[in-house]
Design a protein around this motif. Structure first.
Motif, PDB file in Angstrom:
ATOM      1  N   ASP A 118      -5.500   3.951   9.423  1.00 29.99           N
ATOM      2  CA  ASP A 118      -4.219   3.423   8.968  1.00 29.99           C
ATOM      3  C   ASP A 118      -3.895   3.991   7.590  1.00 29.99           C
ATOM      4  O   ASP A 118      -4.727   3.916   6.672  1.00 29.99           O
ATOM      5  CB  ASP A 118      -4.286   1.897   8.892  1.00 29.99           C
ATOM      6  N   CYS A 164       0.846  -1.194   0.000  1.00 29.77           N
ATOM      7  CA  CYS A 164       0.000   0.000   0.000  1.00 29.77           C
ATOM      8  C   CYS A 164       0.882   1.245   0.000  1.00 29.77           C
ATOM      9  O   CYS A 164       1.799   1.357   0.822  1.00 29.77           O
ATOM     10  CB  CYS A 164      -0.909   0.015   1.223  1.00 29.77           C
ATOM     11  N   CYS A 182       4.483   3.305   3.962  1.00 32.94           N
ATOM     12  CA  CYS A 182       3.973   2.044   4.528  1.00 32.94           C
ATOM     13  C   CYS A 182       4.995   0.956   4.233  1.00 32.94           C
ATOM     14  O   CYS A 182       4.919   0.291   3.192  1.00 32.94           O
ATOM     15  CB  CYS A 182       2.621   1.684   3.921  1.00 32.94           C
ATOM     16  N   ARG A 198       0.053  -4.746   3.969  1.00 36.39           N
ATOM     17  CA  ARG A 198      -1.126  -4.879   4.810  1.00 36.39           C
ATOM     18  C   ARG A 198      -1.845  -6.196   4.500  1.00 36.39           C
ATOM     19  O   ARG A 198      -2.030  -6.544   3.330  1.00 36.39           O
ATOM     20  CB  ARG A 198      -2.089  -3.711   4.594  1.00 36.39           C
ATOM     21  N   GLY A 258      -2.000   2.990   5.176  1.00 35.43           N
ATOM     22  CA  GLY A 258      -2.005   2.008   4.101  1.00 35.43           C
ATOM     23  C   GLY A 258      -3.408   1.638   3.668  1.00 35.43           C
ATOM     24  O   GLY A 258      -3.715   1.585   2.469  1.00 35.43           O
ATOM     25  N   LEU A 259      -4.295   1.399   4.632  1.00 35.13           N
ATOM     26  CA  LEU A 259      -5.669   1.036   4.292  1.00 35.13           C
ATOM     27  C   LEU A 259      -6.429   2.231   3.724  1.00 35.13           C
ATOM     28  O   LEU A 259      -7.304   2.061   2.867  1.00 35.13           O
ATOM     29  CB  LEU A 259      -6.374   0.477   5.526  1.00 35.13           C
TER      30      LEU A 259
END
Length: 258
Positions: A72, A41, A47, A51, A74-75
């Motif tokens: 988060d 990500c 990151c 993930r 990355g998410l």
């Protein structure tokens, strides 16, 4: 397990703050519900770690990802992907939910919005001709998976602590009769949910029944996917097991749920 590029082909808003990404992955082995992918990500400076994401299998080398707003980075980056984007993934990893041929009544339970693996197990069981009951719980209705996105073949029950949808109270209060009805139960959620349902199973079925109650252990970090970092160790009566290799789906009678 392979490392490959997958392409985003569709992004849908299925309810406010609920998104579904559809991806095509011709080189990726079809994952079982409960197996995971490690997704790169953003960039490695933002990151560093991939993930863990739980895909929902589809026919024709496709799968979907269920996404929600997340702090988060990355998410959050993943939730912003659009059709035409590509993702670098490794997987499928771990062990998913089983579905023996003799299961005719399947109970699925979650107390978290991150219940995507149950959707894959639901579709798999429907295709096998099993009756499926999905029971979801949350503090309020807006945090529950939208019922309009479920297939009509599924019996759906909801519990909210504020009474905004379905039963008012914890989701576990809906389960005693269903645990007697089911041939197998699959859970995705909190340790408290797993502890409570295991006690309820022992009361409803008069024993701690093996191969009946399965849970996805998602609170252990699934960092490396191959058991090298040991960060995902979970305790069992026979020592530790690594969730990324021997899980993340476990028979809950085999775990020490503290």
């Amino acid at each position: 397990m392979v490392q490959t590029q997958v392409s985003v082909t569709q992004k849908e808003t299925i309810a406010p703050a609920w998104w579904r990404l559809t991806l095509v992955a011709p080189e990726l082995p079809s994952p079982l519900p409960g197996q995971f992918l490690l997704v790169r990500c953003a960039d490695r400076l933002t990151c560093y770690l991939r993930r863990p994401i739980f895909p929902i299998p589809l026919p024709q080398a496709q799968f979907t990802l269920l996404l929600r707003p997340d702090p988060d980075p990355g998410l959050a980056w993943l939730s912003a992907r659009q059709p035409g984007d590509t993702l670098d993934v490794i997987g499928p990893l771990g062990r998913g939910f089983p579905l023996p041929k003799n299961v005719r009544h399947l109970l699925l339970v979650s107390d978290t919005p991150a219940m995507g693996p149950l959707l894959g197990q639901m579709e798999r069981a429907i295709a096998a001709g099993a009756a499926v009951t999905l029971v979801l719980g949350s503090s309020r209705a807006s945090a529950l998976y939208p019922v309009a996105a479920l297939p009509p073949a599924v019996e759906y029950q909801a519990a909210t602590l504020d009474g905004s949808l379905g039963y008012r109270g914890p989701v576990t209060e809906l389960l005693p009769d269903l645990l007697r009805w089911a041939d197998m139960t699959c859970l995705v959620g909190s340790t408290l949910l797993y502890q409570t349902v295991r006690r309820q199973m022992e009361q409803a079925r008069l024993r701690a029944e093996a191969n009946f109650l399965y849970g996805l252990v998602a609170d252990s970090p699934l960092a490396c996917g191959m058991g090298a970092c040991l960060s995902c160790a979970v305790s069992t009566p026979n020592g530790f097991k690594l969730a990324c290799v021997e899980g993340p789906v476990f028979d809950l009678t085999e775990l020490e749920l503290l």
